[in-house]
Scaffold this active site. Structure first.
Site, PDB file in Angstrom:
ATOM      1  N   HIS A   5      -4.765 -29.241 -77.596  1.00 59.70           N
ATOM      2  CA  HIS A   5      -4.280 -29.250 -78.806  1.00 59.70           C
ATOM      3  C   HIS A   5      -5.375 -28.664 -79.765  1.00 59.70           C
ATOM      4  O   HIS A   5      -6.353 -28.993 -79.902  1.00 59.70           O
ATOM      5  CB  HIS A   5      -3.989 -30.712 -79.262  1.00 59.70           C
ATOM      6  CG  HIS A   5      -3.287 -30.870 -80.485  1.00 59.70           C
ATOM      7  ND1 HIS A   5      -3.830 -31.743 -81.569  1.00 59.70           N
ATOM      8  CD2 HIS A   5      -2.129 -30.298 -81.347  1.00 59.70           C
ATOM      9  CE1 HIS A   5      -3.032 -31.752 -82.534  1.00 59.70           C
ATOM     10  NE2 HIS A   5      -2.136 -31.075 -82.362  1.00 59.70           N
ATOM     11  N   HIS A  41      -4.646 -25.007 -88.765  1.00 61.23           N
ATOM     12  CA  HIS A  41      -3.806 -26.098 -89.003  1.00 61.23           C
ATOM     13  C   HIS A  41      -3.912 -26.512 -90.462  1.00 61.23           C
ATOM     14  O   HIS A  41      -3.052 -26.658 -90.928  1.00 61.23           O
ATOM     15  CB  HIS A  41      -4.179 -27.053 -87.904  1.00 61.23           C
ATOM     16  CG  HIS A  41      -3.132 -28.372 -88.037  1.00 61.23           C
ATOM     17  ND1 HIS A  41      -3.119 -29.083 -89.040  1.00 61.23           N
ATOM     18  CD2 HIS A  41      -2.288 -28.812 -86.984  1.00 61.23           C
ATOM     19  CE1 HIS A  41      -2.209 -30.079 -88.756  1.00 61.23           C
ATOM     20  NE2 HIS A  41      -1.864 -29.652 -87.651  1.00 61.23           N
TER      21      HIS A  41
END
Length: 274
Positions: A5, A41
């Site tokens: 991730h 992110h």
């Protein structure tokens, strides 16, 4: 499939592969006009993770092309799936089509190199909300217009926003997509999540003749107990900050004879028939 991730820095690719991942997920950030700029992110993100790691998107693609190309010095055989987490929720939905064009062209130029690359990973387009479905239309239109429609065989579609499953099906129907579809269910690792929607997705996946879900994965799992729960339900994949923990769980007696790591020979668009 064990999906590492938030693998947004180039140096993190080997880090997550060394932990046991055979797939990686990275975030694509766009400018206001829908042009893909960086893998990033941003804050907030998962508990215990640095949210600010980044790379220029095209440079990231250049590197990952090498990592997934047999005979390249950087080649890592285990990496078979790339999940592009498209941060379309940060831009206007009116720019989704432009974003789809741009990502398709950058993959053509930097990953597939318009037929000159032997990079072999499958691509999963993770779209946050169904309202941004024009991204998919643009992506496919661009491959067709550029003369590389055959790459569609390497590309799957996934909506990640935990939206109503029937609503997602309706959008896929509008787009004429009846194959190569994944479904994600999950929440940031900071919080707990129930299994109601996950069970519903798995039930639909296993329904004969239902063509809108081929694979289901749970995210973002860090606790072994939740990994075990998901495996018992029959997921196809797990997204985790800790691939090594998933590897350890898979080796446990309960799971060792039921699951194995996917390889390049496993088609990610086919339903598993156990």
């Amino acid at each position: 499939w064990i999906m590492g991730h938030m693998v947004n820095a180039i140096e993190q690719v080997d880090e997550f592969l060394n932990l046991g991942a055979n797939a990686i997920e990275f975030d694509i950030d766009f400018d206001k006009d829908g042009i893909a700029q960086i893998t990033h992110h941003g804050i907030p993100c998962d508990c215990g993770r640095k949210c600010t790691k980044k790379a220029i998107f095209t440079e990231y693609l250049d590197n990952i092309r090498q990592v997934t190309t047999p005979d390249d010095p950087k080649f890592r055989e285990q990496l078979v799936l790339l999940a592009l987490d498209l941060k379309l929720q940060r831009i206007s939905s009116a720019k989704a089509y432009r974003a789809g064009e741009d990502v398709a062209k950058k993959l053509l130029d930097h990953y597939w190199q318009r037929g000159n690359s032997k990079a072999r990973a499958y691509i999963l387009l993770n779209i946050p909300l169904v309202e941004d479905y024009e991204f998919i239309r643009a992506f496919k239109d661009t491959l067709k217009n550029e003369g590389y429609e055959s790459y569609n065989d390497k590309v799957g579609i996934n909506f990640t926003g935990n939206e109503d499953l029937d609503k997602i099906r309706d959008v896929l129907e509008i787009l004429g997509i009846h194959k190569q579809v994944w479904r994600a269910d999950g929440i940031t690792s900071c919080f707990a999540r129930g299994t109601e929607r996950l069970k519903e997705a798995l039930k639909k996946r296993d329904t004969p003749g239902y063509n809108y879900i081929n694979k289901v994965y749970a995210w973002t799992l860090v606790r072994k107990s939740i990994m075990r729960r998901s495996l018992r339900l029959g997921v196809d994949g797990v997204m985790s900050n800790n691939p090594d923990r998933v590897i350890k769980v898979l080796k446990e007696k309960e799971f060792a004879d039921k699951f194995r790591l996917a390889t390049y020979n496993d088609n990610p668009w086919e339903k598993f028939r156990g």
